[in-house]
Write a protein that holds these residues in place. Structure first.
Motif, mmCIF file in Angstrom:
data_model
loop_
_atom_site.group_PDB
_atom_site.id
_atom_site.type_symbol
_atom_site.label_atom_id
_atom_site.label_comp_id
_atom_site.label_asym_id
_atom_site.label_seq_id
_atom_site.Cartn_x
_atom_site.Cartn_y
_atom_site.Cartn_z
ATOM 1 N N LEU A 1 -8.383 13.515 0.376
ATOM 2 C CA LEU A 1 -7.357 12.478 0.287
ATOM 3 C C LEU A 1 -5.935 13.018 0.237
ATOM 4 O O LEU A 1 -4.986 12.267 0.477
ATOM 5 C CB LEU A 1 -7.595 11.614 -0.957
ATOM 6 C CG LEU A 1 -8.721 10.584 -0.873
ATOM 7 C CD1 LEU A 1 -9.021 10.025 -2.255
ATOM 8 C CD2 LEU A 1 -8.346 9.454 0.080
ATOM 9 N N LEU B 1 -0.410 8.134 -5.522
ATOM 10 C CA LEU B 1 -1.739 8.702 -5.328
ATOM 11 C C LEU B 1 -1.774 10.221 -5.481
ATOM 12 O O LEU B 1 -2.705 10.747 -6.106
ATOM 13 C CB LEU B 1 -2.282 8.277 -3.959
ATOM 14 C CG LEU B 1 -3.764 8.536 -3.684
ATOM 15 C CD1 LEU B 1 -4.637 7.910 -4.765
ATOM 16 C CD2 LEU B 1 -4.149 7.979 -2.312
ATOM 17 N N CYS C 1 -4.687 0.777 -4.608
ATOM 18 C CA CYS C 1 -4.933 1.296 -3.261
ATOM 19 C C CYS C 1 -6.168 0.656 -2.635
ATOM 20 O O CYS C 1 -6.178 0.346 -1.441
ATOM 21 C CB CYS C 1 -5.094 2.815 -3.303
ATOM 22 S SG CYS C 1 -3.551 3.724 -3.588
ATOM 23 N N ARG D 1 0.432 4.027 -2.658
ATOM 24 C CA ARG D 1 0.076 5.373 -2.210
ATOM 25 C C ARG D 1 1.062 6.418 -2.708
ATOM 26 O O ARG D 1 0.724 7.602 -2.815
ATOM 27 C CB ARG D 1 0.004 5.414 -0.680
ATOM 28 C CG ARG D 1 -0.617 6.685 -0.123
ATOM 29 C CD ARG D 1 -0.735 6.643 1.378
ATOM 30 N NE ARG D 1 0.560 6.623 2.026
ATOM 31 C CZ ARG D 1 0.732 6.618 3.352
ATOM 32 N NH1 ARG D 1 -0.326 6.611 4.145
ATOM 33 N NH2 ARG D 1 1.937 6.597 3.877
ATOM 34 N N TYR E 1 -3.647 12.611 3.369
ATOM 35 C CA TYR E 1 -3.411 11.186 3.593
ATOM 36 C C TYR E 1 -2.478 10.610 2.538
ATOM 37 O O TYR E 1 -1.593 9.801 2.847
ATOM 38 C CB TYR E 1 -4.748 10.451 3.573
ATOM 39 C CG TYR E 1 -4.627 8.951 3.695
ATOM 40 C CD1 TYR E 1 -4.329 8.354 4.914
ATOM 41 C CD2 TYR E 1 -4.812 8.128 2.589
ATOM 42 C CE1 TYR E 1 -4.220 6.977 5.028
ATOM 43 C CE2 TYR E 1 -4.703 6.755 2.696
ATOM 44 C CZ TYR E 1 -4.411 6.190 3.921
ATOM 45 O OH TYR E 1 -4.297 4.823 4.021
ATOM 46 N N SER E 2 -2.669 11.016 1.280
ATOM 47 C CA SER E 2 -1.845 10.472 0.196
ATOM 48 C C SER E 2 -0.382 10.854 0.356
ATOM 49 O O SER E 2 0.507 10.122 -0.081
ATOM 50 C CB SER E 2 -2.369 10.966 -1.157
ATOM 51 O OG SER E 2 -2.153 12.361 -1.312
ATOM 52 N N ALA F 1 -5.492 -0.970 0.794
ATOM 53 C CA ALA F 1 -5.749 0.002 1.856
ATOM 54 C C ALA F 1 -6.731 -0.546 2.882
ATOM 55 O O ALA F 1 -7.412 -1.552 2.658
ATOM 56 C CB ALA F 1 -6.292 1.298 1.263
ATOM 57 N N VAL G 1 -10.616 3.666 3.614
ATOM 58 C CA VAL G 1 -9.951 4.336 2.493
ATOM 59 C C VAL G 1 -10.405 3.717 1.181
ATOM 60 O O VAL G 1 -10.701 4.422 0.211
ATOM 61 C CB VAL G 1 -8.420 4.245 2.626
ATOM 62 C CG1 VAL G 1 -7.737 4.890 1.420
ATOM 63 C CG2 VAL G 1 -7.956 4.922 3.905
ATOM 64 N N PHE H 1 0.821 -1.204 0.000
ATOM 65 C CA PHE H 1 0.000 0.000 0.000
ATOM 66 C C PHE H 1 0.859 1.260 0.000
ATOM 67 O O PHE H 1 0.528 2.248 -0.665
ATOM 68 C CB PHE H 1 -0.929 0.016 1.205
ATOM 69 C CG PHE H 1 -1.745 1.276 1.298
ATOM 70 C CD1 PHE H 1 -2.679 1.584 0.325
ATOM 71 C CD2 PHE H 1 -1.555 2.165 2.335
ATOM 72 C CE1 PHE H 1 -3.419 2.750 0.389
ATOM 73 C CE2 PHE H 1 -2.288 3.331 2.411
ATOM 74 C CZ PHE H 1 -3.227 3.623 1.437
#
Length: 251
Positions: free
Chosen positions: A199, A82, A136, A79, A202-203, A140, A144, A75
């Motif tokens: 997002l 992302l 993802c 990510r 978080y990304s 994830a 998510v 992940f």
């Protein structure tokens, strides 16, 4: 950790206590080492089975731990791409807004029969996000993955609407363009922008993901980024406030 593994661990702890007391504590309490040895010999089959069961539980937890670490590494790798995928989507949203705004303005003009093509070009749908989102979602945590899947669903709806709307502005079209319909498309696009914006921290690994309800100001901020000044658009402001309340206040 999967629920079944948690259940097995709980059962081991629940049964392990009485077993430990019965096979070690109590025999020592009422007798000497010879008595303890006699108890173990009497219950040799049970002890062998118990040890085998404990060994299998330890092995199961080790496998699950290894799989979880592998999932986390996969992940992290997914990510890493992302932010780029989200940025490309934001660019696509901006180009989409140009089509929607022009169509909206023309639909509000009673002198415009909407029989000529739009000046704004139909934007190309970015493709990099599809594979990134797919990886993802697979790796994830569920909340998510659910968020990404919801974005994909809403994005497909937006793409279909935008393509249909763009083609409807032509001499061969018999569709009547209603401003309220196009306004709903702009509203849906602003929602997509807000969901994607959630997002970004978080990304980049800056924050843990927390999906909260979108505030009305999130929609207004998206409008302003597309040069739609909500102060001059009472109809869009009212539409957004009403539909935002229906969409998010009950979730």
């Amino acid at each position: 950790m999967p629920p079944i593994v948690k259940l097995i661990n709980i059962l081991c702890l629940a049964l392990g206590g009485p077993y430990f007391i019965s096979m070690l504590v109590y025999p020592f309490y009422i007798g000497d080492w010879a008595h303890v040895h006699a108890v173990w010999e009497t219950w040799q089959s049970l002890n062998t089975g118990a040890l085998a069961f404990v060994a299998s539980v330890v092995a199961l937890n080790a496998v699950k731990y290894s799989e979880e670490k592998k999932r986390q590494r996969n992940f992290i790798a997914a990510r890493a791409f992302l932010p780029q995928a989200l940025s490309e989507l934001c660019g696509y949203f901006e180009e989409s807004s140009k089509v929607l705004i022009e169509a909206w303005e023309r639909a509000k003009d009673r002198n415009d029969r909407c029989k000529t093509p739009l000046n704004a070009m139909l934007p190309s749908v970015p493709e990099v996000h599809i594979q990134v989102f797919k990886e993802c979602i697979a790796e994830a945590e569920p909340k998510v993955g659910d968020h990404l899947a919801y974005i994909l669903v809403r994005l497909q709806i937006h793409q279909s609407r935008l393509k249909s709307l763009h083609s409807d502005f032509s001499e061969d079209s018999y569709m009547i363009q209603i401003p309220q319909n196009i306004m709903s498309y702009i509203f849906a696009l602003a929602e997509l922008q807000g969901l994607v914006n959630q997002l970004f921290p978080y990304s980049r690994g800056v924050e843990t993901f927390s999906r909260s309800n979108l505030k009305a100001e999130v929609y207004f901020s998206a409008y302003r980024s597309w040069d739609i000044y909500i102060e001059d658009q009472d109809d869009l402001r009212g539409f957004t406030e009403r539909n935002h309340a229906k969409r998010w206040d009950n979730t």
